[in-house]
Enzyme design. Structure first.
Site, PDB file in Angstrom:
ATOM      1  N   CYS A  89       0.879  -1.203  -0.096  1.00 15.32           N
ATOM      2  CA  CYS A  89       0.118   0.191   0.065  1.00 15.32           C
ATOM      3  C   CYS A  89       0.913   1.374  -0.116  1.00 15.32           C
ATOM      4  O   CYS A  89       1.772   1.333   0.723  1.00 15.32           O
ATOM      5  CB  CYS A  89      -0.745   0.091   1.181  1.00 15.32           C
ATOM      6  SG  CYS A  89      -1.949   1.356   1.417  1.00 15.32           S
ATOM      7  N   HIS A 131      -8.505  -3.736  -2.888  1.00 15.24           N
ATOM      8  CA  HIS A 131      -7.758  -2.837  -1.933  1.00 15.24           C
ATOM      9  C   HIS A 131      -8.152  -1.474  -2.165  1.00 15.24           C
ATOM     10  O   HIS A 131      -8.280  -0.922  -0.945  1.00 15.24           O
ATOM     11  CB  HIS A 131      -6.179  -3.157  -2.620  1.00 15.24           C
ATOM     12  CG  HIS A 131      -5.419  -2.159  -1.747  1.00 15.24           C
ATOM     13  ND1 HIS A 131      -4.375  -2.795  -0.896  1.00 15.24           N
ATOM     14  CD2 HIS A 131      -5.199  -1.128  -1.706  1.00 15.24           C
ATOM     15  CE1 HIS A 131      -3.776  -1.831  -0.323  1.00 15.24           C
ATOM     16  NE2 HIS A 131      -4.034  -0.774  -0.540  1.00 15.24           N
ATOM     17  N   GLU A 132      -8.420  -1.049  -3.160  1.00  8.55           N
ATOM     18  CA  GLU A 132      -8.727   0.403  -3.459  1.00  8.55           C
ATOM     19  C   GLU A 132     -10.115   0.538  -2.643  1.00  8.55           C
ATOM     20  O   GLU A 132     -10.453   1.558  -2.207  1.00  8.55           O
ATOM     21  CB  GLU A 132      -8.806   0.891  -4.711  1.00  8.55           C
ATOM     22  CG  GLU A 132      -7.358   0.738  -5.429  1.00  8.55           C
ATOM     23  CD  GLU A 132      -6.098   1.266  -4.351  1.00  8.55           C
ATOM     24  OE1 GLU A 132      -6.312   2.131  -3.736  1.00  8.55           O
ATOM     25  OE2 GLU A 132      -5.048   0.581  -4.520  1.00  8.55           O
ATOM     26  N   HIS A 135     -10.316   0.812   0.908  1.00  6.81           N
ATOM     27  CA  HIS A 135      -9.801   2.247   1.356  1.00  6.81           C
ATOM     28  C   HIS A 135     -10.824   3.260   1.617  1.00  6.81           C
ATOM     29  O   HIS A 135     -10.997   4.186   2.387  1.00  6.81           O
ATOM     30  CB  HIS A 135      -8.868   2.904   0.185  1.00  6.81           C
ATOM     31  CG  HIS A 135      -7.421   2.451   0.517  1.00  6.81           C
ATOM     32  ND1 HIS A 135      -6.689   2.895   1.603  1.00  6.81           N
ATOM     33  CD2 HIS A 135      -6.376   2.038  -0.021  1.00  6.81           C
ATOM     34  CE1 HIS A 135      -5.596   2.591   1.641  1.00  6.81           C
ATOM     35  NE2 HIS A 135      -5.144   1.864   0.470  1.00  6.81           N
TER      36      HIS A 135
END
Ligand SMILES: [Zn+2]
Length: 184
Positions: A89, A131-132, A135
Site C-alpha cells: 500500500c 484493496h482500493e 480504502h
C-alpha cells in the site's frame, strides 16, 4: 503534474469512510487527474482519494498497462475463487505481506463524467479493485490479514523509517462485514 503527498498509515483520514460522489464536476476531474499523476509518480498499482486526504469514493488504477478510474465503485464476485499473494500500500511504504483476496471481480461504478462503467478483472486488477474499495471504507489490507501475518506486517511497520511512534496507527480486527461476502 499535480502530484500530491500520500497520507501515511496513522493518519486518521485513512480510517474514515469516504462519501459517495454526487457532483460529477470539474473538481472531480481534478481529483482524478491528481490521483492518476500521483499514482504514476509513486509507481503504484492503485490509489484511493482518502490517500490524498479527500473523503470521496474515487480510486484510480494502473495494472498491466491498464489505466483507469472508478467513482462510487460497488464490487461483485462472480465466484468463490481466491488468490493469495504479496500486497502492499502506498500509505504503508515498503511493507508487503501475502494477502488473501477474491480472484475474480466485477466492479461497477461511474467514470468522471458520470457515465456508468464496469471493470471486469482477475488476479492483480481484481486485487487492486478490492484493496482500493477497502480504502473507501476506511479499511486497510492489514485488516484482511490473519493474526500471524498481521504481526509480521506490524513488525515491518515499526521498523519502517516513516513510522511515527507518537502517532500510533490502529488496526481494525473486524472490518465492516461486506454484504457481498468479501472475507477477512
Ligand atoms: Zn492502499
Amino acid at each position: 503534474m499535480t502530484v500530491q503527498p500520500v497520507r501515511l498509515f496513522g493518519d486518521p483520514v485513512l480510517r474514515t469512510p469516504a462519501e459517495p460522489v454526487v457532483d460529477f464536476d470539474r473538481e472531480l476531474r481534478t481529483l482524478v487527474t491528481d490521483l492518476t499523476d500521483t499514482l504514476r509518480e509513486q509507481q503504484g498499482s492503485g490509489l484511493a482519494a482518502p490517500q490524498l486526504g479527500v473523503g470521496l469514493r474515487v480510486f484510480v488504477f494502473d495494472v498491466d498497462e491498464v489505466v483507469g478510474h472508478l467513482v462510487n465503485p460497488v464490487l461483485h464476485y462472480p465466484d468463490e475463487e481466491e488468490q493469495d499473494g504479496p500486497e502492499g500500500c502506498l500509505s504503508i511504504p515498503g511493507v508487503y505481506v501475502d494477502t488473501k483476496r477474491r480472484m475474480n471481480v466485477v466492479a461497477k461504478g461511474f467514470n468522471q463524467y458520470g457515465d456508468p462503467v464496469r471493470l471486469v478483472g482477475s488476479g492483480q486488477i481484481a486485487r487492486c479493485a478490492q484493496h482500493e474499495t477497502d480504502h473507501l471504507d476506511g479499511v486497510l489490507f492489514l485488516d484482511r490479514l490473519d493474526p500471524e501475518r498481521r504481526k509480521q506486517a506490524m513488525r515491518l511497520i515499526r521498523q519502517a523509517e516513516w513510522y511515527d511512534p507518537e502517532r500510533p496507527p490502529t488496526i481494525k480486527i473486524s472490518p465492516h462485514p461486506s454484504p457481498l461476502g468479501l472475507g477477512g
